[in-house]
Write a protein that holds these residues in place. Structure first.
Motif, PDB file in Angstrom:
ATOM      1  N   LYS A   2       8.049  -1.984  -4.166  1.00 40.40           N
ATOM      2  CA  LYS A   2       8.740  -2.271  -5.428  1.00 40.40           C
ATOM      3  C   LYS A   2       9.563  -3.544  -5.281  1.00 40.40           C
ATOM      4  O   LYS A   2      10.063  -3.840  -4.195  1.00 40.40           O
ATOM      5  CB  LYS A   2       9.674  -1.121  -5.825  1.00 40.40           C
ATOM      6  CG  LYS A   2       8.979   0.171  -6.180  1.00 40.40           C
ATOM      7  CD  LYS A   2      10.003   1.234  -6.593  1.00 40.40           C
ATOM      8  CE  LYS A   2       9.323   2.537  -6.957  1.00 40.40           C
ATOM      9  NZ  LYS A   2      10.298   3.566  -7.384  1.00 40.40           N
ATOM     10  N   ASN A   6      12.553  -6.022  -7.620  1.00 42.28           N
ATOM     11  CA  ASN A   6      13.345  -6.259  -8.825  1.00 42.28           C
ATOM     12  C   ASN A   6      14.138  -7.541  -8.604  1.00 42.28           C
ATOM     13  O   ASN A   6      15.097  -7.558  -7.830  1.00 42.28           O
ATOM     14  CB  ASN A   6      14.277  -5.081  -9.093  1.00 42.28           C
ATOM     15  CG  ASN A   6      14.990  -5.228 -10.417  1.00 42.28           C
ATOM     16  OD1 ASN A   6      14.499  -5.899 -11.323  1.00 42.28           O
ATOM     17  ND2 ASN A   6      16.156  -4.622 -10.543  1.00 42.28           N
ATOM     18  N   THR A  14      -1.740  -3.544  -7.164  1.00 39.09           N
ATOM     19  CA  THR A  14      -2.211  -3.800  -8.534  1.00 39.09           C
ATOM     20  C   THR A  14      -2.295  -2.530  -9.369  1.00 39.09           C
ATOM     21  O   THR A  14      -2.382  -2.602 -10.593  1.00 39.09           O
ATOM     22  CB  THR A  14      -3.589  -4.498  -8.518  1.00 39.09           C
ATOM     23  OG1 THR A  14      -4.498  -3.728  -7.702  1.00 39.09           O
ATOM     24  CG2 THR A  14      -3.471  -5.912  -7.942  1.00 39.09           C
ATOM     25  N   ASN A  27       0.125  -0.389  -9.480  1.00 35.25           N
ATOM     26  CA  ASN A  27       1.492  -0.046  -9.893  1.00 35.25           C
ATOM     27  C   ASN A  27       2.287  -1.309 -10.230  1.00 35.25           C
ATOM     28  O   ASN A  27       3.403  -1.496  -9.766  1.00 35.25           O
ATOM     29  CB  ASN A  27       2.206   0.730  -8.771  1.00 35.25           C
ATOM     30  CG  ASN A  27       1.567   2.062  -8.483  1.00 35.25           C
ATOM     31  OD1 ASN A  27       1.652   2.987  -9.269  1.00 35.25           O
ATOM     32  ND2 ASN A  27       0.909   2.156  -7.334  1.00 35.25           N
ATOM     33  N   LEU A  28       1.700  -2.161 -11.037  1.00 35.79           N
ATOM     34  CA  LEU A  28       2.351  -3.431 -11.378  1.00 35.79           C
ATOM     35  C   LEU A  28       3.658  -3.227 -12.138  1.00 35.79           C
ATOM     36  O   LEU A  28       4.511  -4.119 -12.155  1.00 35.79           O
ATOM     37  CB  LEU A  28       1.391  -4.308 -12.197  1.00 35.79           C
ATOM     38  CG  LEU A  28       0.214  -4.903 -11.416  1.00 35.79           C
ATOM     39  CD1 LEU A  28      -0.704  -5.678 -12.357  1.00 35.79           C
ATOM     40  CD2 LEU A  28       0.707  -5.820 -10.303  1.00 35.79           C
ATOM     41  N   GLN A  29       3.819  -2.050 -12.739  1.00 32.91           N
ATOM     42  CA  GLN A  29       5.058  -1.776 -13.482  1.00 32.91           C
ATOM     43  C   GLN A  29       6.269  -1.681 -12.552  1.00 32.91           C
ATOM     44  O   GLN A  29       7.418  -1.743 -13.007  1.00 32.91           O
ATOM     45  CB  GLN A  29       4.929  -0.484 -14.310  1.00 32.91           C
ATOM     46  CG  GLN A  29       4.889   0.799 -13.499  1.00 32.91           C
ATOM     47  CD  GLN A  29       3.503   1.132 -12.961  1.00 32.91           C
ATOM     48  OE1 GLN A  29       2.567   0.355 -13.127  1.00 32.91           O
ATOM     49  NE2 GLN A  29       3.370   2.290 -12.337  1.00 32.91           N
ATOM     50  N   ASP A  30       6.021  -1.531 -11.245  1.00 34.12           N
ATOM     51  CA  ASP A  30       7.116  -1.430 -10.271  1.00 34.12           C
ATOM     52  C   ASP A  30       7.596  -2.791  -9.776  1.00 34.12           C
ATOM     53  O   ASP A  30       8.523  -2.856  -8.956  1.00 34.12           O
ATOM     54  CB  ASP A  30       6.674  -0.592  -9.066  1.00 34.12           C
ATOM     55  CG  ASP A  30       6.447   0.868  -9.426  1.00 34.12           C
ATOM     56  OD1 ASP A  30       7.101   1.343 -10.373  1.00 34.12           O
ATOM     57  OD2 ASP A  30       5.625   1.522  -8.771  1.00 34.12           O
ATOM     58  N   TYR A  31       6.965  -3.866 -10.245  1.00 30.37           N
ATOM     59  CA  TYR A  31       7.318  -5.207  -9.786  1.00 30.37           C
ATOM     60  C   TYR A  31       7.881  -5.991 -10.973  1.00 30.37           C
ATOM     61  O   TYR A  31       7.152  -6.405 -11.873  1.00 30.37           O
ATOM     62  CB  TYR A  31       6.096  -5.923  -9.208  1.00 30.37           C
ATOM     63  CG  TYR A  31       5.472  -5.163  -8.052  1.00 30.37           C
ATOM     64  CD1 TYR A  31       5.832  -5.431  -6.742  1.00 30.37           C
ATOM     65  CD2 TYR A  31       4.535  -4.155  -8.285  1.00 30.37           C
ATOM     66  CE1 TYR A  31       5.276  -4.724  -5.686  1.00 30.37           C
ATOM     67  CE2 TYR A  31       3.975  -3.446  -7.234  1.00 30.37           C
ATOM     68  CZ  TYR A  31       4.351  -3.733  -5.944  1.00 30.37           C
ATOM     69  OH  TYR A  31       3.810  -3.034  -4.901  1.00 30.37           O
ATOM     70  N   ASN A  32       9.194  -6.162 -10.964  1.00 34.41           N
ATOM     71  CA  ASN A  32       9.875  -6.799 -12.089  1.00 34.41           C
ATOM     72  C   ASN A  32      10.586  -8.070 -11.653  1.00 34.41           C
ATOM     73  O   ASN A  32      11.184  -8.121 -10.579  1.00 34.41           O
ATOM     74  CB  ASN A  32      10.906  -5.835 -12.694  1.00 34.41           C
ATOM     75  CG  ASN A  32      10.267  -4.529 -13.148  1.00 34.41           C
ATOM     76  OD1 ASN A  32       9.350  -4.530 -13.953  1.00 34.41           O
ATOM     77  ND2 ASN A  32      10.748  -3.411 -12.624  1.00 34.41           N
TER      78      ASN A  32
END
Length: 212
Positions: free
Chosen positions: A127, A129, A163, A165-170
């Motif tokens: 992850k 952020n 790829t 879990n792209l929602q975990d990379y902000n």
């Protein structure tokens, strides 16, 4: 005999647990809060040659981190909490111990780099952020710099991200138009590696060292 069997069973359980566990570094919060601190960090990294003096950069960074073992990849157990001063103290103590033992610091650094190079392919960035606010006294340069950073991250991210879990990379790079130099960085991530991979790398490295 029974005690011996219990001991064998306990050792076997530890081995199985290690084979199916991972270790994570959770960087909850890394903050560089203003442009002056960034300049001081860059100055130390560029100008300072001694490792001991380079550790002064931790005076300008705020860090909250944890070391965690994930038993069978599912059960998290925090084993150590760290901040910038604890990290600085650990590195400084290790450096001073090496000096007292008359170790070849450069040789130890080369060994550490080789181990790190071997470990990198086994590391998973789970992850991220990232929040950056950037401003200069030139509005056009600010816009160009923030746009370039956004493009660079968008190109680089697929190579290190999962790829699925792209929602975990902000990430967010925000331009600040105040006609002055402004900088703020806040970053967090989870870095994980299977314990069995770490053991393999260390064992191989020790075997090479013994054969040298």
């Amino acid at each position: 005999m029974i005690v011996f069997l219990y001991l064998i069973g306990f050792i076997f359980l530890i081995i199985i647990t290690l084979l199916f566990s991972s270790i994570s570094i959770i960087l909850d919060n890394i903050v560089i809060s203003d442009i002056n601190k960034l300049f001081e960090i860059l100055k130390i990294l560029i100008k300072e040659k001694e490792d001991e003096k380079k550790l002064e950069l931790f005076n300008y960074i705020k860090i909250n981190a944890k070391l965690r073992i994930n038993i069978f990849y599912k059960i998290p157990i925090n084993i150590l909490k760290l901040d910038e001063q604890k990290i600085k103290s650990i590195l400084l103590n290790q450096y001073q111990k090496d000096i007292i033992k008359n170790k070849d610091i450069e040789k130890e650094k080369k060994k550490a780099k080789k181990i790190t190079k071997k470990l990198l392919p086994t590391i998973v960035l789970q992850k991220t952020n990232l929040d950056v606010e950037l401003g200069t006294d030139d509005a056009a340069f600010t816009a160009l710099t923030t746009s370039t950073l956004n493009i660079a991250i968008s190109i680089f991210l697929p190579y290190i991200a999962d790829t699925n879990n792209l929602q975990d990379y902000n990430y967010k790079i925000t331009p600040i138009y105040l006609d002055k130099n402004v900088f703020y960085l806040q970053f967090g991530c989870i870095i994980t590696s299977k314990i069995v991979h770490i053991i393999k790398v260390i064992c191989k490295k020790e075997e090479i060292v013994k054969n040298e």
